[in-house]
Design an enzyme around this catalytic site. Sequence first.
Site, short mmCIF file in Angstrom:
data_model
loop_
_atom_site.label_atom_id
_atom_site.label_comp_id
_atom_site.label_asym_id
_atom_site.label_seq_id
_atom_site.Cartn_x
_atom_site.Cartn_y
_atom_site.Cartn_z
CB CYS A 134 -3.58 -6.26 -19.06
SG CYS A 134 -4.27 -7.91 -18.83
CG ASN A 157 0.75 -10.21 -13.64
OD1 ASN A 157 1.74 -9.84 -14.25
ND2 ASN A 157 -0.17 -9.36 -13.20
CG ASP A 158 -2.84 -15.52 -13.08
OD1 ASP A 158 -2.28 -15.95 -12.05
OD2 ASP A 158 -3.86 -14.82 -13.06
CD GLU A 202 -5.74 -14.70 -16.43
OE1 GLU A 202 -4.94 -14.05 -15.77
OE2 GLU A 202 -6.97 -14.63 -16.29
NE ARG A 229 -0.11 -13.08 -9.59
CZ ARG A 229 -1.13 -12.57 -10.24
NH1 ARG A 229 -1.76 -13.27 -11.17
NH2 ARG A 229 -1.51 -11.33 -10.05
NE ARG A 238 -5.68 -6.80 -11.72
CZ ARG A 238 -4.49 -6.28 -12.09
NH1 ARG A 238 -4.30 -4.98 -12.05
NH2 ARG A 238 -3.50 -7.07 -12.47
CG HIS A 287 -2.10 0.77 1.08
ND1 HIS A 287 -3.33 0.19 0.93
CD2 HIS A 287 -2.29 2.10 0.97
CE1 HIS A 287 -4.22 1.14 0.77
NE2 HIS A 287 -3.62 2.31 0.79
NE ARG A 309 -9.57 -9.53 -14.45
CZ ARG A 309 -8.37 -9.64 -13.87
NH1 ARG A 309 -7.34 -10.09 -14.57
NH2 ARG A 309 -8.18 -9.28 -12.63
C1 PEP Z 1 -2.39 -11.36 -15.15
O1 PEP Z 1 -2.58 -12.51 -14.70
O2 PEP Z 1 -1.37 -11.05 -15.81
C2 PEP Z 1 -3.37 -10.30 -14.91
C3 PEP Z 1 -3.26 -9.11 -15.48
O3 PEP Z 1 -4.39 -10.58 -14.06
P1 PEP Z 1 -4.27 -10.49 -12.45
O4 PEP Z 1 -2.92 -9.89 -12.14
O5 PEP Z 1 -5.41 -9.65 -12.02
O6 PEP Z 1 -4.38 -11.93 -12.08
MG MG Z 2 -4.53 -13.06 -13.91
#
Ligand code: PEP
Ligand code: MG
Length: 580
Positions: A513, A465-466, A442, A476, A307, A200, A343
């Site tokens: 993203c 990210n996923d 993802e 992660r 999101r 934060h 999303r």
């Molecule tokens: C991702 O997985 O890259 C993504 C953008 O979604 P989140 O980080 O919300 O899982």
């Molecule tokens: Mg994701």
Amino acid sequence: MKKIKEKTGFEISGVAASPGIAIGSAYVVRKNEIISSGTKLKNESEVLNEIEKFKKAVQASVDDVEAVKNNEALKLNDDEVNVLEAHIELLTDPQLHEDVLQKINADKKNAVDAVIEVVDKFVEVFKSMSDEYMSASAADVKDIGNRILGSLNHSIDNGWQNFQSNTIIIAEDISPSEAITIDMTLVIAFATSVGGKTSHTAILAKSKNLPAVLGCGNTVDKIENGDVIIVDGTKGVVIVNPGEKCLEEYSAKMREYQQGNEFLRSLKSVSCQTSDGVKITLRANISSAEDMLESLKHGAEGAGLFRTELLFMNRNSFPSEEEQFQFYSKVALKSKGKPVIVRTIDIGGDKPLGYFNLPKEENPFLGYRAIRISLDRKDLFVTQLKAILRASAMRNFRIMFPMISSLQELRLARKILEEAKQELRKANLDFDENIPVGMMIEVPSAALMADIFAKEVDFFSIGTNDLCQYTLAVDRGNEKIKDLYDPYNPAVLRLISYTIEQANKYNISVGMCGELASDPMATRLLLGMGLTEFSMSATSIPSIKNLIVNNSYEEAREVCGKVMAMDNSKSIIDYLKRNA
Ligand code: PEP
Ligand code: MG
């Protein structure tokens, strides 16, 4: 840097949480930590007494937060009011109350010990989540816990006062409510002993454009009030009482950085295209209308990822269609007609909802989450889709499904979307009949089937990210294996490249993203793969734009060709660093 170390003072390394350089004077905040006494309650009347004390402390805390919220002199913005409202909800959270009362009643703990234990447990749960705003919630819970403890001890002095100009705050942490209530106008940077890139405090520092180095550990305890401090938030270094030469060097660096920033700001109105004319779209990842507004100030051409989870958190039940409609409409209103990719909810896994009673799972990331929940709980899904559709009346919304792993899932989601549209038609409610529909890429199975999916959606958005965690089987959020979490692993890059290639082949748009989109080291590689839409936190947009306008697509193709011929991430990273 070695030369600097030999001078007077000392240097501390931490997490480079918010870029920039500041030179100022230390304001050290040391809080009196309230610790457990371990004293057990002896009889029923003590139990009743502690319960009463707890209830009064909660009420006093709620009153304090309300008073801040209603204090017009503080001129709070919507984000800040939202944080305070979330705190009031947390303070009155039934689960928190039940757990504390249980500890007092059944375990005979005194109110202070009960609150410490329950809050610590909540904080640990939130901290273990990888998601940025869920981790940020740990700070919120800790914050409200400290408030209750402060009220229980009749001391809510938070130690923040009378800043001089050019103050650099040195603290263990800066909680959300402190961040809102303290007057930051004279503060130019922070350094804290805890916190990471997505905490934060990091988000706060970035939003206020203040350099910050977090997670410095206990060494910050050696800093004293009035020490001369240099905070290099770009490198993650704090220098305490530097020598003259070091000060000169850093003053020059600071001027250079400020000039660079001015230059980056001036890019806002520059069209984003490579030096050989390939148009690139930069969008922002947002969670609220306030984020939308802020992102346009940084030159975002809309939101590449909205999101929607935020609305579902910090509350006691699912938001109604009307409430969701209001929330999405606010974003639409602030978007100034620029595209917004909404999303559908991505809850479950590491993002539980207290009131939803999600089952405890052995492998939450591989379990009941995101689109899987939406398809299973059609009632919730239809409610959300109708609200999004109703807010699409401005014709700039796009709908995106998270975590699709098979074609059946996509087809079922689209079928339910049709049903939601049909309900709106029947009710004579306006919405965008032609709203584009896309999916996150993802999960590796989706990337490998990109050629098939491309025929069934209007766009892809690559969630690195996923995608990285599922491709490499690396959680992660797990600190222990964080070095294995590597988006430059050739397997991940091949999936990204294949997805972009198939999207381009079938003429649908493709964006990214995930965090890789804002990593300057990846920009030329991604351009070379043919990516033309990048979505990231708003503050990263100017520097990525600067890279794009100063590179040609032709060079990027070359970089990409070389990287994709390499067989390991070390060579790839070395090459990208050498050719930055
Ligand atoms: C991702 O997985 O890259 C993504 C953008 O979604 P989140 O980080 O919300 O899982
Ligand atoms: Mg994701």
